[in-house]
Design a protein around this motif. Sequence first.
Motif, PDB file in Angstrom:
ATOM      1  N   CYS C  34     -17.022   1.070  -2.277  1.00 52.31           N
ATOM      2  CA  CYS C  34     -16.490   2.072  -0.936  1.00 52.31           C
ATOM      3  C   CYS C  34     -17.190   3.798  -1.507  1.00 52.31           C
ATOM      4  O   CYS C  34     -16.553   3.893  -3.043  1.00 52.31           O
ATOM      5  N   CYS C  37     -15.367   5.972  -4.355  1.00 54.22           N
ATOM      6  CA  CYS C  37     -14.935   4.657  -5.199  1.00 54.22           C
ATOM      7  C   CYS C  37     -15.146   5.231  -6.944  1.00 54.22           C
ATOM      8  O   CYS C  37     -16.607   5.745  -6.978  1.00 54.22           O
ATOM      9  N   CYS C  68     -13.010  -5.660  -7.009  1.00 49.26           N
ATOM     10  CA  CYS C  68     -14.045  -4.664  -6.989  1.00 49.26           C
ATOM     11  C   CYS C  68     -14.589  -4.633  -8.332  1.00 49.26           C
ATOM     12  O   CYS C  68     -15.812  -4.284  -8.070  1.00 49.26           O
ATOM     13  N   CYS C 217      -8.937   4.472  -7.182  1.00 56.43           N
ATOM     14  CA  CYS C 217      -9.304   4.033  -5.807  1.00 56.43           C
ATOM     15  C   CYS C 217      -8.932   4.663  -4.606  1.00 56.43           C
ATOM     16  O   CYS C 217      -8.102   4.980  -3.965  1.00 56.43           O
TER      17      CYS C 217
HETATM   18  S1  SF4 Z   1     -11.873  -0.253  -6.320  1.00 54.01           S
HETATM   19 FE1  SF4 Z   1     -10.830   0.651  -3.763  1.00 54.01          FE
HETATM   20  S2  SF4 Z   1     -12.025   2.306  -3.720  1.00 54.01           S
HETATM   21 FE2  SF4 Z   1     -13.099   1.184  -5.872  1.00 54.01          FE
HETATM   22  S3  SF4 Z   1     -14.814  -0.397  -3.930  1.00 54.01           S
HETATM   23 FE3  SF4 Z   1     -12.346  -1.442  -4.704  1.00 54.01          FE
HETATM   24  S4  SF4 Z   1     -11.012  -0.661  -2.444  1.00 54.01           S
HETATM   25 FE4  SF4 Z   1     -12.835   0.459  -2.423  1.00 54.01          FE
END
Ligand code: SF4
Lengths: 615, 615, 348, 348
Positions: C34, C37, C68, C217
Amino acid sequence: MTKQVQQLDRVIIRFAGDSGDGMQLTGDRFTAETASFGNDLSTLPNFPAEIRAPAGTLPGVSSFQLHFADHDILTPGDAPNVLVAMNPAALKANLSDLPRGADIIANADEFTKRNLQKVGYDVNPLEDESLAEWRLHSVPLTSLTVKALEEFDISKKDAERAKNMFALGLLSWLYGRPVEATIKFIETKFAKKPAIAKSNVAAFNAGYNYGETTEAFSVSYEIKPAPLSAGVYRNISGNQALALGLVAASVQSKLPLFLGSYPITPASDILHELSKHKRFGIRTFQAEDEIAGVGAALGAAFGGALGVTTTSGPGVALKAETVGLAVTTELPLIVVDVQRAGPSTGMPTKTEQTDLLMALFGRNGESPVPVIAPATPSDCFDAAVEAARIAIKYRTPVMLLSDGYLANGSEPWKVPSQAELPDISVPYTTEPNGDDGTTFLPFKRDAETLARPWAIPGTPGLEHRIGGIEKADGTGNISYDPSNHDLMVRLRQAKIDGIDVPDLEVDDPDGDARVLVLGWGSTYGPIAAAARRVRRGGGKVAQAHLRHLNPFPKNIGEVLKSYDKVLLPEINLGQLALLLRAKFLVDIISYNRVRGLPFKAEELAGVIQEVIDSE
Amino acid sequence: MTKQVQQLDRVIIRFAGDSGDGMQLTGDRFTAETASFGNDLSTLPNFPAEIRAPAGTLPGVSSFQLHFADHDILTPGDAPNVLVAMNPAALKANLSDLPRGADIIANADEFTKRNLQKVGYDVNPLEDESLAEWRLHSVPLTSLTVKALEEFDISKKDAERAKNMFALGLLSWLYGRPVEATIKFIETKFAKKPAIAKSNVAAFNAGYNYGETTEAFSVSYEIKPAPLSAGVYRNISGNQALALGLVAASVQSKLPLFLGSYPITPASDILHELSKHKRFGIRTFQAEDEIAGVGAALGAAFGGALGVTTTSGPGVALKAETVGLAVTTELPLIVVDVQRAGPSTGMPTKTEQTDLLMALFGRNGESPVPVIAPATPSDCFDAAVEAARIAIKYRTPVMLLSDGYLANGSEPWKVPSQAELPDISVPYTTEPNGDDGTTFLPFKRDAETLARPWAIPGTPGLEHRIGGIEKADGTGNISYDPSNHDLMVRLRQAKIDGIDVPDLEVDDPDGDARVLVLGWGSTYGPIAAAARRVRRGGGKVAQAHLRHLNPFPKNIGEVLKSYDKVLLPEINLGQLALLLRAKFLVDIISYNRVRGLPFKAEELAGVIQEVIDSE
Amino acid sequence: MSESLNGKGLALVPKAEGKQTLKDFKSDQEVRWCPGCGDYAILAAVQSFMPELGIKRENTVFVSGIGCSSRFPYYMNTYGFHSIHGRAPAIATGLAASRPDLSVWVITGDGDALSIGGNHLIHALRRNVNLNILLFNNRIYGLTKGQYSPTSEVGKITKSTPMGSLDKPFNPISLAVGAEAGFVARTIDSDRKHLHSVLREAAAHRGTSLVEIYQNCNIFNDNAFEDLKDPEKRDVITLRLEHGQPIANATQAVRLAPTGGLEVVARDSISPEEILVHDVHNPDPSLAFALSRLDEPAFQHVPIGIFRSVDRPSYDHLMSEQLEMAVAQRGPGDLDELLQGGDTWKIN
Amino acid sequence: MSESLNGKGLALVPKAEGKQTLKDFKSDQEVRWCPGCGDYAILAAVQSFMPELGIKRENTVFVSGIGCSSRFPYYMNTYGFHSIHGRAPAIATGLAASRPDLSVWVITGDGDALSIGGNHLIHALRRNVNLNILLFNNRIYGLTKGQYSPTSEVGKITKSTPMGSLDKPFNPISLAVGAEAGFVARTIDSDRKHLHSVLREAAAHRGTSLVEIYQNCNIFNDNAFEDLKDPEKRDVITLRLEHGQPIANATQAVRLAPTGGLEVVARDSISPEEILVHDVHNPDPSLAFALSRLDEPAFQHVPIGIFRSVDRPSYDHLMSEQLEMAVAQRGPGDLDELLQGGDTWKIN
Ligand code: SF4
Ligand SMILES: Cc1ncc(C[n+]2csc(CCOP(=O)(O)OP(=O)(O)O)c2C)c(N)n1
Ligand SMILES: Cc1ncc(C[n+]2csc(CCOP(=O)(O)OP(=O)(O)O)c2C)c(N)n1
Ligand code: SF4
Ligand SMILES: [Mg+2]
Ligand SMILES: [Mg+2]
C-alpha cells in the motif's frame, strides 16, 4: 426532461476500478438497493490479493459484478451488459469479457497520459475508434464529483474519493433503484465524520441527478421485481450465511458454539462474523495457527461444545492430524474449508473445487469423514446446519466445503424462521451403559447410528479416557489386538457409510433426457443456468446436484446408470469423477477448467449440447 | 553321544519372551548365523509400543519370527514350527499361531505360580495335558544358565539375563548354525564389560552343549544353504536398506544429502542410520517437528542438496502443506512414509498400507506427486534410488511408501557394487535460458521431461525468486491470470503423468491364467508365496506387483483388461483398488484385512483359489 | 576452529568482485505494498545496505513466509524464496545449514514469526544457525486485512476482536532472550541510519540474529509507533542501546534497581556513574532480558538497538565440523565399502 | 470481577461432597512404564495430591500429548484425553476456555512440550488460560527410544546424534518467563513433599501455570538429575525458592551482582541482609528470569520451587466476561432477530 424508460428482464453490471476506488462497497450498495427493490440477483466480487496494489495497474483492478432480473436467476452472469470503468486499467482488464454492444461508462478524468501508459495504451481508447462496437459513455466522474462538492469543507482528496458514490447514484438512476437505504447507509457509516457523510450523500445525489437531468443518458431502464415466493428476504453472501448457519446450529442443537480459527483468505469473514455474536454464548478463539484452532475446537467438543474450525486449503492441510484424532476419538467437529485456488498458497482470492480428495483422504490411516458442499451462497446456511446435525448425531468430524466464489458471492435469501429449522439436539450421555448398570463403556455404540456415547466432563460416574491409540470395541481401552483393530476400522467406516443422507433429486422437466449433467458445490448456478439454456434451445438434459459427497445418497448409483451419458463439470481435474468412476464403474465425462473462476453458463451450455449431440 | 540329524527344507522359528528378555537381539543373532550359513530367510519382529511393558504380562510380550530355507522364500512364514517361549505370557500370546505338532521350547523356570496367574493360567500348562498336541520341551533355561555361570564374578541378575544366550546356543545347535560370528558379536558388544562378555559367551556355549550332550533333544536338523545366485550377501532390514539406498542415491546423483527429520516409530531408524554416515557428507538434522523437518529438507533442496525427510503417517499429515510448496516450486524432495496402523496415533508398532490415498491427495489444490512403494525389505534400497532418480530428473517431491513390516523385517540382500548402480545425476542449470541469451526463466521447462531448471544460489546471473503463489509459465513471476493457472495446473499434472516408469511385469508361468492377483508394497512376499501355493495345487494364477503407484506403468490398463478377474489384496479398505477402478473401470476384486499384520500366504492362497473357483 | 568464525557472519561467503550499488539489489518486479506502508522504507534501507557487505549478490538469499512483509524477496535482485506461512526459519535453516557459503536472510512478520511460526523461530534461535531474521512488527495482520496479532496490545479492537483482544502480547525481545538467542536487536522503519547500523552487526554475527523492526501499517494499524517518530516525543522516550555507553537520553536514564532488575529514572536525579553502561556481550542474558521489559508501560521508555550480541559456535558450523571430523577419523565415504559392511557372506 | 478470581484457580469448579482418597484417583488401567521410571513417583504424588483440592473428581480433566509421560491420563480416574504429539496445550485451551467449571491439567514431556509443541506452550502461557501444565523433563525422548530432546545438554550422544548433539538446549523456565508466563515453577520426581507444595500453588493460580518436573528416565537417560537426589550433594546445590525467604542453602547464597543480574556466592562470604529475598509476586519478571539462569554451569546451583506467581485475569475468564457483557448490553441472542437482521425486504 422526461426520459424514455425501457423494460428489461435482466441486467449484468460490472463495477471495476482501482483497489482504492471502493468498488466492493459500490457493488454492495447497488446490490442492497436491488435486493430491496425485489429483483432476484447474484453477485461476484473479484479483487486482488494485495491490500492496495499499486494504483492504476492491471493487478490493482478490483471489480464487482451483479446480475439482477425480474425472474429467478442462478449465476452472477457470464458477460456484463454494462461495465463501469473507473480508470484505464479497469477498462483494459475487463473489456475482453464484454460482449459487443454492451454499455461502457468510463471515468474520462482518469484516462490521463500517465494512467494510459501504465497499462500500455498508446492512445486514449475513449478517443479513438477502438471502442466503436460498444456503447461508450465517457463521463468525467471525478471532476463532476469534485465540482458537486465544492461547497463542502473537505479536502480535495476526500472529494475525489466520493466519485464512487457519484457513479453509484448515476447507476441507481439508470436502473430505477430505491435510494433511501443507501443514503441512510452512508450517514451511518460516516456518523463520526459528518462532513464526509454529507459530501458522500451529495455526490450520490449528484450522480443520480446527472442521469436524470443531463442529456448524457437518454434512456433509463426498468427491471420488474422477481416473483419470489412470499417471505422475508435479505441479500446474503456465502460466508455470512455459513456463519449464521453455525449460530442457528448452536441454537438448534442447544450446544454452545466454540470456534477455533486462524485467519486466512477467503475464510476469515466467518471468524469475523461469529465474533460479533457473543450474545449467543458463542466463543471465538483466534488461535496461534490452524493446528491450535482445530485442537481447541476439539478440546471444546470433548467438553460438550459444538466445536467448529474454519479455514481454507493450506489450513486444512495443517489440520489433518487433528482431524484424524477427532475421527478416532469420535467427537463431533465441524471443519469448514472455504476452498481457494491451489496448490500451496496458489491464488488466495480465487475460487476452486480442488480440495475434495484432500477432505476425504488427507489423513493417515483409514480415516473416513462425511463431506458436505453447499451449492449457492444462501445454501451455506442450510449446509452448516446439516453439517452440525451429522456431526452431533454421529459423533464425527464433518468437512464442509465452501469456496471463494460462494464465500464472497451473494444472492437474496428467504430468511427462515427459527420455528422452521430442525431440532438437531442430541442429549449427552449421563448414565452408565454397561450391562452391569454401573460401568461406562465409552465405545459402546448406538445400534442404529453406530455413534458412541458423548459423556462430558462434569458427569459423575462416567469418568473415562479417550485418545489417538486404537481402542478396544466397547471399553475404549488401548488395544493392539489385530482383530479388534480390523473391527474398529470397519465400524468407523460403517458409521460414516450409514449416515442418513437424502436421496439425490434429478431435475428433468420432460422426463426423457438421456444425458445427465451432474455437479457439486458452487457450480450449481452455472450448471443449472446452462441446463436451462440447453432446454430453451430444445436440448434434453437432466440435472442433479450433489450436496453430500460422503456418503453419497443411496440412490446415486441408480441415477447414474439410468442415463446414457453423465457429464460432470468441476473446477478441478476431475476429483468427484474419480470417486464416482471408482464406486460405480460409470464412464463419467469430465469437463474441467481450473482458472480460479466460476464456470460461465454459456460455456457449460455448449459443453452439454456437445455431449447431447454426440449421442 | 551321536545324535540323529534330520534334513529339512525350511523352518519357521519364533522367539518369544518378555520385552526385557532380549528376544529381538536373540532373533537378530540367529538370523545373522542363518544368513552367513547361506539359507534364504525372512524375518518379522513384533514388539509392544511400550519401552518396557510390565514384566510377565501379555502386552509385554516381544517376539521375533524367522523363516529360513534351502530355497528362496518370500515371507517370514505363517505358522511357526518352533516356538521358544521364555515365560507363560509368551506361550499364551503365541500358542494360537502354532500349528499342532509344532515344537515348543519353554523356559520352565518362569512358569511360577505368580507368573501363571498374571496371564490367567490356573494350572501350569507345562504340567497338565493341555499341550499334548504339541511337542513340548520344558527346559529350565534360567537355572541352567545361572548354574553355567556360577564361576563368573557377576551378579545373579546379570547371570539370569544371559538366559537368552543360552536359548540361542541351544537353537544354534539344534539347527546346526555357525557360532563364531555370534561369539565375536558378544565380545564386541560387551567390550567394555569383559565379565559380562565372557559370561554371555559361556551361556551361549552352555546352551549349545546342552543340546549336544543331554538327552533332552534327540534330533538335530540340517537345512542346506539355498542356491542363491552368486554374489556377496548380507541380511538387511527395510529401514537399513532404505537408508543405504539414500546414501547410494546421494553418491550416484553427486548431490550432498540433507535429511530433515523428526523421530517417529517405525521411521526413526532411518534417521539413526543416516546420522552415522557423515563421512559421505550427509547432514542429518533432527528438527523440532515434522514441518520443520520437511521445511529444512526443502530449503536444502533449494540450495542444491538431495533433500530428504523421513516419517510415518501422522508426520506425513503434518508435512502436507510443505509438500504442496515443493510441488508448486518444483524442487526435488524425497518424502519417506514408513506407514503404520492408523488413523491418528493408531498402533505405532504395527504395519498397514493405509496412507496411499493420503500420499496422492493429502494436500490442498491439484498437487500431483509420484508415489513409489518397495516390495520387500531389500527392495527398499532400489526404491530409494528410484525415488531420488525421479525427484532429481523431474524436480518434484516423491513419496516413498514403506511400512512397518518392511522397516523391521529383514532378508538376505545381494549387495550391488557401486558400478552396477545407475548414474542419476542431473547437472544444475548454470546458464541463462531465455531466448535473448541473458535472461533466466526459472519456469521454462525441458521439452521432454517438462522439468524446470534447477539453478541454485551461488550461480551468477541466474538470481531468481520462487514461491507458493501461482507462477507465470516461463518467467515464474506471480500470476493471477486465469488461463495461466489452468495451464500451470495441467503442466504440473502432465509432468508427473509423463514420468518414465517401467512396464508392469506379469508372472504367469503357464501363460494361460484367467485370474490376476495384483499387489503393491509389502504384500509382495505373501502374495507371491500364495500364488506359488495355488500353482502347486494346480491352480492357474498370474501375479503382478506395482512399485509405481503414480504414475502407473503405461501398460497397466492393458494388463488389467487381459484377465477375467483381478484380485487385489491390500492391508487397507481398498485404496489402490479405488484408483484402478476409477482409472480403468475394471471391477477389481478387493481383499482387505486391516489387522496391523502382514497377510499370511495360506490365507491369500485360499482367497486366490476361491476367485479361481468362482470363474 | 568454530571459535575463529565468531563475529564473522559472512566469513565463508565469497566476496563480490566489483563495487555494488543499491541498483544491483533492485529486482525488476513492481513493488506492491500500500502507498505509505513502512515496508517501503525497510526495503529501501536493505537495498541500500547490501552493497556494504561486499559479498557476491548470487550468494545472498532472502527467504520469507507469508504476509505483506513476506513479499520482500520478490523485490531483491538476489535468490529468493517466498515460502509458506510461518515456516521460513525452518526452510532457511536447511538452506543455511547445508550452504555455509550463503548469506541467508529471513523476512517475516509479527504473525508469521510469532503466531504460526513461533516454534521455528525459537528453535532457530537456540540452534544458532547462521541466519539473519528481520521481523517486521506492525502489531497487526496486514495481508489478511486486519486481525490482531501476537504483538497487538490487550484490548485491541479488530475484525476478529470486536470487543477487544484478550491475550497479553509477546515481547519479541523477551521471548528471543528466553529462547537462548545470541543476537537480539530492535530498530524502526523510519530511521535508516539506525537500521543500517543494526543490520551491519546482525550480518557480522555468525549465528542466528533476530532484528525486530517496528513497521507502520498505515492501513490497519496506522501510527502504532508514532511516539517513536514524533520529533518532540522521540528523543525523550527512546533509549538507544550502544555497547559501552550509558543507557540514557536527554531526560531519562537506566540504573540497577535497588531491589534487583532495572529501572528508568529522571536523568538528572542520579549521578552519571549510576547510569547503567550497556554491555552487549554480557554472557548472562539477564540484563538484556531486564532491558527488554523497560517498555512497560508501553512507549514510556523504549530501548532501541542491540540488546545482546554474544558469540557461540553456529549450528551449521558445528555440523560441518562433525562431517570433517568423520572424514578425518575414517576417511571419506566409500559406497562399496558401506554396502558391503556388516555381516556379509559370499555365494559363488 | 476478573480480578476477584485471582489466586483462586478452582473457584468455579464444584466442590466434592465427601472426602476423597488417593484410591479414588486411581484408574483400573495397568500402569505401563518401565520399572524404575520416575513417572511412577510423579503419578503417585499427583494421585495422593488430588484429594486435597476437594473438587469433584468428574470435574477434573487430564489432557496429554504423546510420549511416555503422556500415558499419564489413563492412570487417573478422572476424565482424560491422550491426544497427539505436542498439541495438548491447544486442546486443553479449547476445553478450559469453554468450561470454567473444570480443573484442567496438561501432562507433557520435554519433547512434547518444547519440541513439536513449543508454539502452543508459549501461546498458552501468554494467554493465561486456566491450565496447569506439568512438564515431565527427562531430557530425552523416551517413547521413541532415546533421541536427544530440546533440553538435552550439548554434545549428548544419542541414537540420532552419534557424534553428539549440537544445539543449545532450552531452559524451560527462561523460555516460559520470556513468554509472559504468570506462574512458573520447578520440582523433582523424587521429592513428593515439594511436588505437592508446588502443585498446590499451581492449582491455586488462576491462569496458566507451568511446572517443570525433573524426571528420571532410567532406560535412556539414567541419573540425569542424580546430583539433586544424592543425599550428599543435594543440599549444597539445591536452592529452594520460597516466597519471602532468602535464597540460600547451607553453603551457597544468591545476591544481586554489582554489575546487574544475580550471582551465587559462598554463604559465609556475605552478610545475611545481602542475600536476595525471594518475591514470587514481583510484577517485573526480570529477577525470575535471572534466577532461571543460575543453573549455569549445570548442576552447580539449581533453583527449585516457584520462580514466579503473578496474577492477571485469565483468558477464559475475560472471554466469559465479554459474553456476559454482550448479553448485558443487548440482551441474549434471539435467532429470529439475528436472521432477519440487516437489510431485509418482504414479498407477499
Ligand atoms: S502492512 Fe499494512 S500498509 Fe503495508 S502493505 Fe500490508 S496492509 Fe498495506
Ligand atoms: C497456513 C496459512 N494460514 C494462514 C494464512 C493467511 N495469512 C497470510 S499472512 C497472515 C498473517 C500476516 O500477518 P503478519 O505476519 O504480521 O504479516 P503482515 O501482513 O502484517 O506483514 C495470515 C494469517 C496463510 N497464508 N497460510
Ligand atoms: C506427529 C508425531 N510425531 C512424532 C511422534 C513420535 N513421538 C512420540 S513421543 C515423542 C517424543 C517423546 O519425548 P518426550 O515428549 O520428551 O516424552 P517422554 O517419552 O520422554 O516422556 C515422539 C517424537 C508422534 N507420535 N507424533
Ligand atoms: S523409556 Fe524412560 S521415560 Fe519412558 S517409561 Fe521407560 S524409563 Fe520412563
Ligand atoms: Mg504484521
Ligand atoms: Mg522426555
